[in-house]
Design an enzyme around this catalytic site. Structure first.
Site, short mmCIF file in Angstrom:
data_model
loop_
_atom_site.label_atom_id
_atom_site.label_comp_id
_atom_site.label_asym_id
_atom_site.label_seq_id
_atom_site.Cartn_x
_atom_site.Cartn_y
_atom_site.Cartn_z
N THR A 191 41.13 -8.68 -53.00
CA THR A 191 42.29 -8.56 -52.10
C THR A 191 42.54 -7.16 -51.54
OG1 THR A 191 44.20 -8.13 -53.58
CG2 THR A 191 43.42 -10.43 -53.39
N ASP A 192 41.88 -6.13 -52.06
CA ASP A 192 42.13 -4.77 -51.54
C ASP A 192 40.80 -4.02 -51.36
OD1 ASP A 192 43.88 -2.76 -50.63
OD2 ASP A 192 43.87 -1.75 -52.57
N LEU A 193 39.80 -4.73 -50.86
CA LEU A 193 38.47 -4.11 -50.76
C LEU A 193 38.31 -3.41 -49.41
CD1 LEU A 193 36.06 -3.66 -52.51
CD2 LEU A 193 34.97 -5.67 -51.52
#
Length: 297
Positions: A191-193
């Site tokens: 979700t935060d790549l």
């Protein structure tokens, strides 16, 4: 050897309000003790100055000639299942977890290089991220939060914020009803790549770091590629082309359907508008609204 966190990092973290755990100010006072206890618990020696992130301190360490990284993380909901996700991936496309004490926010990790994707040509960087996502998307362990319940309070608050443009609220809620209505896949999502959360490994490959795990469809993953390195996207028609091009490159590399990637990215951009209004961050709001326009239609 005691580790002293950098004063500017301490000052910034100290401003974080408590959520389901300690405030940043309360937690940051415990960091030197937590690091010392981890050094003793795992038989580690400090091997260089610490590095910092938004919510974590990372200390280079070594043990019996092996190089590791000791990470201590501020307890907050987004980080609650980081150790579980890393253990599930077991070094596949992500940094390898060596040991963990999640109750204290302590992770012992393989040590990666400081090189990330921020200076890599954007097309190549997006393809690299997509390739990592293809390896990360495995069945999610049961404790990882599901995407529907995660989004629900954000969507509710969005409706209550007068500063969110009505068309953005309407479009986002409509997409949420459509995309969350069925029994979609429950894969483990990072979700935060974004570009700074990919580091070079000693073997020359790339590894994902700092996951904020959720369980849901892979198409939810791609918005961070256009909320970072925004200055390279251009404006107007150039912005629309660049946003769609980045997402298309990563989607293809990850094996994600492009239409689904665009729809979930638009939903997530709408939620980002709500966050920006709630945080009173005008620049972030301007970017988020521009992204919703670029992704829609």
């Amino acid at each position: 050897m005691s580790v002293e966190p950098p004063p500017d990092w301490v000052a910034r973290v100290s401003r974080y309000p408590g959520d389901t755990g300690p405030t940043g100010a309360d937690w940051v006072r415990t960091v030197p003790r937590l690091v010392d206890e981890a050094l003793q618990r795992w038989g580690l020696l400090v091997d260089g100055p610490p590095r910092t992130g938004r919510t974590a301190l990372v200390v280079p360490v070594r043990r019996a000639g092996q190089r590791f990284a000791l990470k201590v993380v501020w307890p907050h909901p987004d980080a609650a299942h980081e150790a579980l996700a890393l253990r599930t991936w077991d070094g596949r496309a992500a940094v390898r977890l060596v040991a963990a004490l999640p109750s204290d926010g302590l992770l012992l990790l393989e040590r990666l290089e400081v090189e990330d994707l921020t200076e890599v040509w954007a097309d190549e960087a997006c393809e690299a991220v997509g390739g990592l996502l293809a390896g990360l998307h495995v069945p999610a362990p049961p404790p990882v939060p599901r995407i529907g319940p995660y989004l629900a309070p954000h969507l509710e608050r969005m409706q209550q914020r007068a500063g969110v443009p009505r068309r953005v609220t309407t479009r986002t809620l409509g997409l949420a009803r459509e995309l969350l209505s069925g029994d979609g896949p429950e894969l483990l999502l990072h979700t935060d790549l974004h570009y700074e959360n990919v580091l070079r490994a000693p073997d020359g490959g790339w590894r994902a770091i700092d996951p904020q795990p959720l369980a849901g469809p892979p198409a939810f993953e791609l918005l961070p590629l256009v909320t970072h390195r925004v200055e390279e996207l251009g404006t107007g028609a150039s912005l629309r082309w660049s946003v769609r091009h980045r997402i298309a490159l990563a989607a293809e590399a990850a094996g994600i359907d492009l239409d689904e990637a665009m729809a979930w990215s638009l939903l997530r951009a709408g939620v980002e508008v709500g966050w920006a209004v709630g945080l009173d961050e005008p620049e972030r709001l301007t970017t988020a609204v521009a992204l919703t326009k670029a992704l829609d239609g």
